[in-house]
Design a protein around this motif. Structure first.
Motif, short mmCIF file in Angstrom:
data_model
loop_
_atom_site.label_atom_id
_atom_site.label_comp_id
_atom_site.label_asym_id
_atom_site.label_seq_id
_atom_site.Cartn_x
_atom_site.Cartn_y
_atom_site.Cartn_z
N ALA A 1 0.76 -1.18 -0.25
CA ALA A 1 0.04 0.05 0.00
C ALA A 1 0.86 1.17 -0.11
CB ALA A 1 -0.78 -0.10 1.14
N GLY A 2 2.22 1.17 0.19
CA GLY A 2 2.94 2.22 0.12
C GLY A 2 3.12 3.07 1.34
N HIS A 3 2.55 2.48 2.32
CA HIS A 3 2.58 3.29 3.72
C HIS A 3 4.20 3.18 4.27
CE1 HIS A 3 -1.50 3.22 3.17
NE2 HIS A 3 -1.68 1.98 3.69
N LYS A 4 4.39 4.17 5.33
CA LYS A 4 5.46 4.40 5.97
C LYS A 4 5.19 3.71 7.33
CE LYS A 4 9.06 7.73 7.40
NZ LYS A 4 9.36 9.18 7.64
N LEU A 5 6.00 2.81 7.68
CA LEU A 5 5.97 2.23 9.31
C LEU A 5 7.09 2.80 10.12
CD1 LEU A 5 4.36 0.44 11.16
CD2 LEU A 5 5.83 -1.48 10.34
N ILE A 6 6.67 3.52 11.17
CA ILE A 6 7.53 4.12 12.12
C ILE A 6 7.46 3.30 13.43
CG2 ILE A 6 8.35 5.86 13.45
CD1 ILE A 6 7.46 7.78 11.21
N VAL A 7 8.40 2.35 13.73
CA VAL A 7 8.29 1.50 15.04
C VAL A 7 9.31 2.26 16.18
CG1 VAL A 7 8.62 -0.71 16.19
CG2 VAL A 7 7.96 -0.60 13.70
N THR A 8 8.63 2.47 17.36
CA THR A 8 9.19 2.90 18.53
C THR A 8 9.41 2.01 19.54
OG1 THR A 8 8.98 5.17 17.76
CG2 THR A 8 9.75 4.88 20.03
N LEU A 9 10.22 1.40 20.20
CA LEU A 9 10.25 0.50 21.15
C LEU A 9 11.07 0.94 22.30
CD1 LEU A 9 10.58 -2.78 19.21
CD2 LEU A 9 8.50 -1.75 19.94
N PRO A 10 10.71 0.30 23.79
CA PRO A 10 11.54 0.75 24.67
C PRO A 10 13.06 0.29 24.75
CG PRO A 10 9.44 -0.20 25.25
CD PRO A 10 9.62 -0.28 24.04
N ASP A 11 13.98 0.93 25.37
CA ASP A 11 15.49 0.36 25.36
C ASP A 11 15.45 -0.91 25.94
OD1 ASP A 11 16.17 2.48 23.64
OD2 ASP A 11 16.66 3.87 25.40
N SER A 12 15.01 -0.79 27.11
CA SER A 12 15.14 -1.92 28.17
C SER A 12 14.15 -3.22 27.43
CB SER A 12 14.94 -1.60 29.47
OG SER A 12 13.74 -1.18 29.63
N PRO A 13 14.60 -4.36 27.72
CA PRO A 13 13.70 -5.35 27.23
C PRO A 13 12.45 -5.50 28.30
CG PRO A 13 15.57 -6.31 28.65
CD PRO A 13 15.91 -4.96 28.35
N ILE A 14 11.20 -5.68 27.89
CA ILE A 14 10.04 -6.20 28.48
C ILE A 14 9.50 -7.46 28.19
CG2 ILE A 14 7.53 -5.34 28.53
CD1 ILE A 14 8.53 -2.43 27.97
N TYR A 15 9.24 -8.35 29.33
CA TYR A 15 8.85 -9.68 29.20
C TYR A 15 7.16 -9.59 29.58
CZ TYR A 15 13.60 -11.19 28.79
OH TYR A 15 14.71 -11.34 28.60
N LEU A 16 6.52 -10.37 28.89
CA LEU A 16 5.02 -10.60 29.14
C LEU A 16 4.72 -12.14 29.27
CD1 LEU A 16 3.76 -8.74 26.03
CD2 LEU A 16 3.98 -7.87 28.13
N ASP A 17 3.83 -12.38 29.96
CA ASP A 17 3.38 -13.75 30.45
C ASP A 17 2.05 -13.85 29.35
OD1 ASP A 17 2.75 -16.30 31.21
OD2 ASP A 17 1.40 -15.54 33.00
N GLY A 18 2.39 -14.65 28.12
CA GLY A 18 1.55 -14.81 27.24
C GLY A 18 1.73 -15.66 26.13
N ASP A 19 1.01 -15.90 24.89
CA ASP A 19 1.06 -16.86 23.99
C ASP A 19 1.87 -16.09 22.85
OD1 ASP A 19 0.69 -18.27 21.70
OD2 ASP A 19 -0.87 -19.39 22.63
N LEU A 20 2.97 -16.18 22.52
CA LEU A 20 3.77 -15.53 21.42
C LEU A 20 2.96 -15.47 20.21
CD1 LEU A 20 6.47 -14.31 20.27
CD2 LEU A 20 7.35 -16.51 19.94
N ILE A 21 2.33 -16.69 19.97
CA ILE A 21 1.59 -16.74 18.65
C ILE A 21 0.52 -15.65 18.59
CG2 ILE A 21 0.54 -17.96 16.84
CD1 ILE A 21 3.53 -18.49 16.90
N ARG A 22 -0.31 -15.62 19.68
CA ARG A 22 -1.61 -15.01 19.68
C ARG A 22 -1.31 -13.60 20.00
NH1 ARG A 22 -5.41 -17.84 17.47
NH2 ARG A 22 -5.69 -19.93 18.26
N LEU A 23 -0.42 -13.21 20.77
CA LEU A 23 -0.08 -11.80 20.74
C LEU A 23 0.50 -10.91 19.57
CD1 LEU A 23 2.02 -11.75 24.36
CD2 LEU A 23 -0.39 -10.76 23.71
N SER A 24 1.38 -11.89 18.94
CA SER A 24 1.82 -11.52 17.80
C SER A 24 0.49 -11.30 16.60
CB SER A 24 2.69 -12.57 16.76
OG SER A 24 4.10 -12.58 17.66
#
Length: 651
Positions: free
Chosen positions: A374-397
């Motif tokens: 679609a010709g869009h521009k995607l800007i991703v901004t993430l925290p510097d330190s790692p963050i962990y979640l208790d969840g299902d990797l596939i479902r969260l993705s």
């Protein structure tokens, strides 16, 4: 009971008899005792004088019989004690006979008069008893009527429907408690007033016409039930109601009973059902559209591969197109199944401690082809330190790829999508913001409802079944998080904010020395494919045969059992919906064979609900997989089977 009652009746009659005739004897004895002291002065003169009273008392107390007995006893007593010569019962003097005659004549008159008075007394007593009995009956009827009225009033006051009675002029006579709650009036406020007070002004003319028609013709079309009308409360608000009218008469006056029920909730349900039905039709139309979209390029690709065999670059390009469209079809079916599992409470999360970066990386990789196309521009901004979640990797993705896909679809070509994540206390907040078509205030409250489509003024094609955001919301909530949507209106873009709880940073596992896995030699497997869909069976067999395995094919259940007995395969890919014998029956028959104890049975079916997997397990099937099986999953499965077969040979 009759045998006991008869002796009692006899005894009662004997008692009454003794009282009546004993009274005659007693009255005669009293008369004698009164006459004896007078004998020195009276001598033989008027010997029967005191016995008139005995006869009169006997007839009054006992009746004619006891009175006659008193007359006879009086004669005997007088003859023996009072008339000369005493001690004899016979008369000798003429004057004594005359006195006896006068006595008997007088006694006859006394007995007749007394009996008449006795009969009159008994009649009076009987009349009085009848009057008392009638009075008691009337009192009992009054009590029963009052009780009945109280019961009716109690029923009328406790029913959930409003009950209103009014006369032929429309003047209200009664108003039960339910009607008070329904209309907000006290009964005293409406009794004596016209029933039009309970109607909005727009209905008054129709009501007046009904009254005029009734007074002229004596009939009304409003009699009966099931008529919907509009009611008006004391505060001026209106509500839909079911209005049933019945007619009755009090004396010569015709009256009516109106039974009113508030049907606001029913109307809301009807509107909800109509809306659901509309959205269902819209969903089916959208589903047909979404299924046709990938089918068209697949068909075109097949035709192109057929006519461009000598042009490898066109064949390769067609294959790439077909793979993408098949993935789109699989994604549509998977989304539908996921929604069904979540609504049925059957979707299980495979929880583990996962990095937020890994989740987002998977989501971006999944959505990047659509975003770039679609010709869009995607800007991703993430925290510097790692963050962990208790969840299902596939479902969260899946959650974040759906949000990215949603932004890509509803943003004009060349737009911008911001994907930002930041830590806020014990939560991580992820924002997906775009410059797309936005949402109206009316759409925002329903954006996460199932089968909801976002409509805007964009000319961009907007696909989807309207289940993506509903699925996202449910998956986020299953992970203990929340999601909300924001938009300032059409053409102002949209923002989705996901909040998820963070878990503490896990301890890194120590590297395991010598953990390099030994290389597993590739083994050839004997494989049987049982499927009544010939194209599916032949294409799967071809892929397996290219990988070097020995293959057999069967196109129904009975043939599958026969081929398996002759071929003794090590692996069987088994369809469930087979003719003659279904897959469950085939599995049970194979397990009964000697070779069937060691064969790997793998169900490969379009049926993928939890109930289908449970039935497969009960039938002895080792693994239940859902069609279509992608090549990566097939290669991994074969690798695992080869590893297991190699270990078995080593033992």
């Amino acid at each position: 009971m009759d045998e006991i009652a008869k002796p009692n009746d006899v005894l009662e009659k004997m008692r009454i008899f003794l009282i009546r005739y004993g009274g005659a004897v007693l009255f005669t004895a009293v008369a004698l005792l009164v006459r004896l002291p007078l004998n020195p002065w009276l001598g033989n003169f008027v010997p029967f004088a005191t016995f008139y009273g005995a006869v009169a008392a006997s007839v009054w107390f006992g009746g004619v019989g006891p009175a006659i007995v008193a007359v006879i006893l009086s004669y005997l007593v007088c003859g023996y004690f009072l008339i000369e010569p005493r001690g004899s019962l016979f008369l000798h003097e003429a004057r004594d006979f005359i006195a006896l005659g006068l006595y008997l004549s007088s006694c006859t008159i006394i007995i007749g008069f007394g009996n008449g008075m006795l009969v009159a007394r008994r009649r009076a007593e009987l009349s009085r008893e009848k009057a008392l009995h009638k009075q008691r009956q009337l009192e009992a009827e009054v009590v029963q009527r009052r009780l009945a009225e109280e019961r009716i009033r109690s029923v009328v006051d406790t029913v959930v429907d409003g009950i209103i009675t009014f006369d032929e002029q429309g003047i209200i006579d009664s108003f039960n408690q339910a009607a008070e709650k329904l209309f907000g009036y006290e009964a005293s406020e409406v009794i004596g007033r016209n029933v039009k007070i309970l109607m909005p002004a727009s209905c008054h003319q129709e009501h007046d016409g009904e009254i005029d028609s009734f007074l002229r013709t004596g009939t009304t079309k409003n009699l009966g039930s099931g008529r919907e009308a509009v009611g008006r409360r004391k505060n001026g608000s209106t509500f839909p109601m079911d209005w049933a009218v019945g007619e009755f008469q009090i004396d010569s006056r015709r009256c009516f009973t109106g039974v009113v029920r508030d049907i606001t909730e029913r109307k809301q349900w009807e509107a909800s059902l109509n809306e659901t039905d509309r959205r269902k039709d819209e969903f089916l139309a959208t589903l047909a559209h979404e299924l046709r979209n990938p089918l068209a390029p697949i068909r075109n690709g097949l035709q192109l591969m057929r006519i461009a065999k000598d042009l490898p670059h066109l064949v390769e390009e067609s294959q790439s197109i077909m793979e993408r469209q098949v993935e789109q079809l699989v994604r549509l079916v998977d989304d539908l199944l996921d929604v069904s599992r979540i609504k049925g409470g059957k979707l299980q999360l495979r929880r583990e401690q996962v990095k937020l970066n890994a989740v987002i990386q998977n989501a971006v990789e999944t959505s990047r082809p659509l975003i770039e196309a679609a010709g869009h521009k995607l800007i991703v901004t993430l925290p510097d330190s790692p963050i962990y979640l208790d969840g299902d990797l596939i479902r969260l993705s899946q959650v974040f790829s759906n949000l990215l896909n949603n932004s890509a679809k509803y943003t004009e070509r060349g737009g911008c999508i911001h994907f930002e994540a930041e830590r806020e206390g014990s939560d991580v907040v992820i924002r997906v913001r775009d410059t797309g078509i936005g949402m109206s205030p009316e759409q925002l409250p329903h954006i996460f409802d199932l089968f909801t489509q976002v409509h805007g003024s964009s000319n961009q094609a907007q696909g989807g079944l309207g289940i993506g955001l509903a699925l996202v919301k449910r998956l986020v909530e299953m992970h203990g998080g929340s999601i909300l949507a924001r938009s300032d209106g059409p053409n102002t873009g949209s923002e989705f904010v996901v909040r998820l709880p963070i878990v503490p940073v896990p301890m890194l596992e120590a590297d395991k020395a010598g953990s390099e896995q030994a290389t597993v030699p590739v083994m050839t497997l004997r494989i049987l494919v049982i499927d009544d869909n010939r194209d599916a069976a032949d294409s799967l067999a071809a892929m397996l045969q290219v990988s070097g395995h020995e293959l057999r094919i069967a196109y129904d259940g009975e043939q599958g059992v026969t081929v398996a007995t002759e071929f003794t395969p090590e692996v069987i890919f088994l369809d469930i919906g087979l003719p003659n014998l279904n897959g469950y029956e085939v599995a049970r028959l194979i397990r009964e064979q000697p070779f069937g104890q060691h064969v790997q049975l793998i169900a490969l079916s379009g049926w993928g609900q939890e109930e289908d997997k449970r039935r497969s397990k009960e039938a002895g099937i080792d693994l239940h997989m859902v069609k279509p099986l992608d090549p990566l999953s097939l290669n991994k499965l074969l690798s695992d089977l080869q590893s297991a077969h190699t270990l078995k040979l080593d033992r």
